[in-house]
Write a protein that holds these residues in place. Structure first.
Motif, PDB file in Angstrom:
ATOM      1  N   ILE A  94       0.845  -1.197   0.000  1.00  0.00           N
ATOM      2  CA  ILE A  94       0.000   0.000   0.000  1.00  0.00           C
ATOM      3  C   ILE A  94       0.880   1.246   0.000  1.00  0.00           C
ATOM      4  O   ILE A  94       1.766   1.395   0.835  1.00  0.00           O
ATOM      5  N   GLU A  95       0.604   2.147  -0.937  1.00  0.00           N
ATOM      6  CA  GLU A  95       1.294   3.429  -0.969  1.00  0.00           C
ATOM      7  C   GLU A  95       0.635   4.402  -0.004  1.00  0.00           C
ATOM      8  O   GLU A  95       1.324   5.132   0.707  1.00  0.00           O
ATOM      9  N   ILE A  96      -0.698   4.425  -0.025  1.00  0.00           N
ATOM     10  CA  ILE A  96      -1.454   5.274   0.896  1.00  0.00           C
ATOM     11  C   ILE A  96      -2.819   4.638   1.128  1.00  0.00           C
ATOM     12  O   ILE A  96      -3.409   4.064   0.230  1.00  0.00           O
ATOM     13  N   ILE A 127     -15.923   5.591   3.378  1.00  0.00           N
ATOM     14  CA  ILE A 127     -15.204   4.883   2.317  1.00  0.00           C
ATOM     15  C   ILE A 127     -13.728   5.251   2.379  1.00  0.00           C
ATOM     16  O   ILE A 127     -13.369   6.422   2.439  1.00  0.00           O
ATOM     17  N   TYR A 128     -12.890   4.214   2.363  1.00  0.00           N
ATOM     18  CA  TYR A 128     -11.441   4.397   2.330  1.00  0.00           C
ATOM     19  C   TYR A 128     -10.915   3.993   0.964  1.00  0.00           C
ATOM     20  O   TYR A 128     -11.476   3.111   0.308  1.00  0.00           O
ATOM     21  N   SER A 129      -9.829   4.642   0.548  1.00  0.00           N
ATOM     22  CA  SER A 129      -9.146   4.292  -0.690  1.00  0.00           C
ATOM     23  C   SER A 129      -7.732   3.858  -0.368  1.00  0.00           C
ATOM     24  O   SER A 129      -7.044   4.519   0.407  1.00  0.00           O
ATOM     25  N   ALA A 130      -7.340   2.763  -0.967  1.00  0.00           N
ATOM     26  CA  ALA A 130      -5.969   2.275  -0.850  1.00  0.00           C
ATOM     27  C   ALA A 130      -5.358   2.293  -2.239  1.00  0.00           C
ATOM     28  O   ALA A 130      -5.898   1.694  -3.168  1.00  0.00           O
ATOM     29  N   ILE A 131      -4.268   2.999  -2.361  1.00  0.00           N
ATOM     30  CA  ILE A 131      -3.538   2.997  -3.621  1.00  0.00           C
ATOM     31  C   ILE A 131      -2.367   2.047  -3.428  1.00  0.00           C
ATOM     32  O   ILE A 131      -1.596   2.183  -2.479  1.00  0.00           O
TER      33      ILE A 131
END
Length: 164
Positions: A94-96, A127-131
């Protein structure tokens, strides 16, 4: 605690309930038509009823997030019966990981074009975002983890997890 499972459930929407009613009414009408010797319309109604019963399960989709020793697995559960693996990745990839509307996520200029929505459409959670890097490309995974799941991710990769 390195093992954790979170089930993100949904509820029966109006469309789901409508298809259930269509299935029930269609089977009742087909039975009446069989009794009155109208076989062709009865067969058509049975086929339509089974078709709606088959497709309504795609309106009831749940997700399960599993954290197991730095590995995150996300499964899609269709109609409480069929289980499909969506993605599996390491928390170190995971980057962020941040809330969808957070400043730290908006500050990233080159967001990946490929996005995966891995939460029910009826969800009202944050809602979360994982890049992350996945199969030699960057993707954005959107999901709705709870605080315990976020804490486990933070414990294993504190530099990339942005808590609210």
């Amino acid at each position: 605690m390195n093992n954790y499972k979170q089930l993100v459930t949904t509820y029966k929407t109006v469309q789901y309930k409508s298809l259930s009613s269509v299935t029930f009414v269609g089977l009742i009408l087909a039975l009446i038509m069989v009794v009155t010797y109208q076989m062709i319309p009865a067969v058509v109604l049975v086929v339509v009823s089974f078709g709606t019963a088959y497709f309504k399960r795609y309106l009831y989709v749940e997700y399960e997030y599993e954290f197991n020793k730095e590995e995150i697995s996300i499964h899609k559960i269709i109609g409480r019966v069929k289980r499909k693996k969506c993605i599996n990745f390491n928390v170190k990839d995971i980057e962020i990981l941040a809330a969808q509307n957070s400043k730290s996520l908006k500050a990233i200029n080159n967001l990946p074009k490929k996005k995966m929505k891995l939460y029910p459409s009826t969800s009202r959670e944050l809602i979360y975002s994982a890049i992350l890097k996945y199969n030699e490309e960057r993707i954005q995974v959107r999901f709705v983890p709870d605080n315990k799941f976020i804490d486990l991710c933070y414990k294993h990769n504190p530099n990339c997890v942005k808590k609210n």
